[in-house]
Design a protein around this motif. Structure first.
Motif, mmCIF file in Angstrom:
data_model
loop_
_atom_site.group_PDB
_atom_site.id
_atom_site.type_symbol
_atom_site.label_atom_id
_atom_site.label_comp_id
_atom_site.label_asym_id
_atom_site.label_seq_id
_atom_site.Cartn_x
_atom_site.Cartn_y
_atom_site.Cartn_z
ATOM 1 N N PRO A 265 0.945 -1.135 0.100
ATOM 2 C CA PRO A 265 -0.025 0.009 -0.007
ATOM 3 C C PRO A 265 0.749 1.314 -0.087
ATOM 4 C CG PRO A 265 -0.115 -0.958 2.352
ATOM 5 C CD PRO A 265 0.782 -1.903 1.272
ATOM 6 N N ASP A 266 2.023 1.097 0.266
ATOM 7 C CA ASP A 266 2.859 2.344 0.541
ATOM 8 C C ASP A 266 3.156 3.392 -0.881
ATOM 9 O OD1 ASP A 266 2.868 2.146 3.468
ATOM 10 O OD2 ASP A 266 5.013 1.212 3.228
ATOM 11 N N PRO A 267 3.343 2.698 -1.951
ATOM 12 C CA PRO A 267 3.709 3.349 -3.128
ATOM 13 C C PRO A 267 2.688 4.199 -3.500
ATOM 14 C CG PRO A 267 4.769 1.199 -3.453
ATOM 15 C CD PRO A 267 3.870 1.352 -2.141
ATOM 16 N N ALA A 268 1.413 3.823 -3.324
ATOM 17 C CA ALA A 268 -0.025 4.579 -3.758
ATOM 18 C C ALA A 268 0.018 5.907 -2.985
ATOM 19 C CB ALA A 268 -1.172 3.666 -3.653
ATOM 20 N N LYS A 269 0.239 5.838 -1.771
ATOM 21 C CA LYS A 269 0.253 7.040 -0.892
ATOM 22 C C LYS A 269 1.108 8.294 -1.467
ATOM 23 C CE LYS A 269 -0.506 4.064 3.398
ATOM 24 N NZ LYS A 269 0.234 3.792 4.440
ATOM 25 N N LEU A 270 1.825 8.084 -2.528
ATOM 26 C CA LEU A 270 2.886 9.123 -2.946
ATOM 27 C C LEU A 270 2.255 9.751 -4.278
ATOM 28 C CD1 LEU A 270 6.256 6.969 -2.511
ATOM 29 C CD2 LEU A 270 5.412 9.233 -1.300
#
Length: 321
Positions: A265-270
């Motif tokens: 999930p972390d990349p989409a937060k960027l």
């Protein structure tokens, strides 16, 4: 078998060169040599045959004449001024995308050697009032200068093939994603950057909403299709040498979901959503319901899922992967 890749310094040109070096053959013949040409000398892959680099501005007919001779068997004509750049600078788009293509074709005609020529066109040849789905035989109706220049290139490739000056084929490429490297001046550049930059731990800006659909193909599959495209018998293509290259339509939301499924999930937060009217004015006119029947019948393929596109980028191009 002597191969020339014009646009050999670009993402697709470099990947194509490396893949041909690995294969060592094309059209059933051993590759004897390969030349990569671009506006600046392209990097050369390691290969079991001689590879050379050449700087060439295809809008210069004399430079093109020095690049192509009777020994050239296959020409990949990939070089182009991309969509938003051709729209903002009409002169350079015409100089490269129209006159440059004509210079290459005229050099082939003068030599009378009829090389195989693979021309990368674009789905930007379609737009405006066209039916859904778009078929290979749908009349082009480009709504940008880039699309108009590519449509003219297709007609020239078809006619020069009919006259026996070349053995041409023109493939209307889907948007290639995920592309490595830095963003370019294509209106579609964000369609790679919203995946590439987050996977590299960097912020990316998306100028359209999550429901925006588009037609995509991975670089890896594009290269395989270009190789097969050079190997197709010209007679098998019928009276038209132009066709859509297979791809698949996904929304921005589906692309981000695919990235999350592969990388967490972390990349989409960027990803930051921010409207860009000049980009929207171009991409909103692009069509998405496409039927690449001819290319599919000839053996070209689309990716199975956008998760594959993400995996290919991580394996082939992610720094440090």
């Amino acid at each position: 078998m002597n191969i020339l890749i014009i646009g050999g310094g670009g993402v697709v040109g470099q990947k194509l060169a490396r893949r041909l070096a690995e294969r060592g053959e094309l059209r059933g013949q051993t590759i004897s040599s390969m030349v990569l040409a671009d506006i600046a000398d392209p990097p050369q892959p390691e290969a079991p045959f001689p590879v050379a680099s050449a700087s060439c501005d295809i809008s210069d007919a004399a430079a093109v004449a020095g690049l192509i001779d009777e020994s050239t068997d296959v020409i990949y004509l990939l070089a182009a001024v991309v969509s938003a750049h051709a729209e903002s600078d009409f002169d350079i788009g015409m100089r490269v995308n129209l006159h440059g293509v004509l210079n290459v074709l005229e050099r082939c005609r003068a030599l009378q050697s009829a090389p195989v020529l693979v021309f990368t066109s674009s789905l930007a040849v379609f737009g405006g009032d066209v039916p859904d789905p778009i078929e290979d035989w749908t009349i082009p109706n480009p709504q940008t200068s880039y699309g108009a220049q590519k449509a003219i290139g297709e007609l020239l490739v078809n006619d020069y093939s009919r006259r026996g000056f070349i053995d041409g084929r023109a493939f209307r490429l889907p948007t290639i994603s995920v592309r490595p490297g830095k963003p370019n001046l294509a209106a579609s550049s964000f369609m790679s950057s919203i995946i590439r930059e987050p996977l590299n731990g960097q912020e990316a800006v998306c100028p359209v909403d999550l429901d925006f659909p588009h037609y995509y193909l991975s670089p890896r599959r594009c290269v395989e299709n270009l190789i097969l495209g050079a190997e197709i018998d010209g007679d098998a293509m019928g009276s038209s040498r132009s066709m859509m290259m297979p791809g698949r339509t996904w929304t921005i939301g589906q692309m981000i979901d695919a990235m999350t499924a592969v990388a967490g999930p972390d990349p989409a937060k960027l990803i930051r959503f921010e409207e860009q009217p000049e980009i929207n004015a171009i991409v909103k006119g692009w069509k998405y319901d496409l039927n690449p029947a001819k290319a599919l019948s000839l053996g070209l393929k689309a990716d199975d899922s956008f998760e594959d596109n993400v995996r290919y980028y991580i394996k082939d191009d992610l720094p440090g992967a």
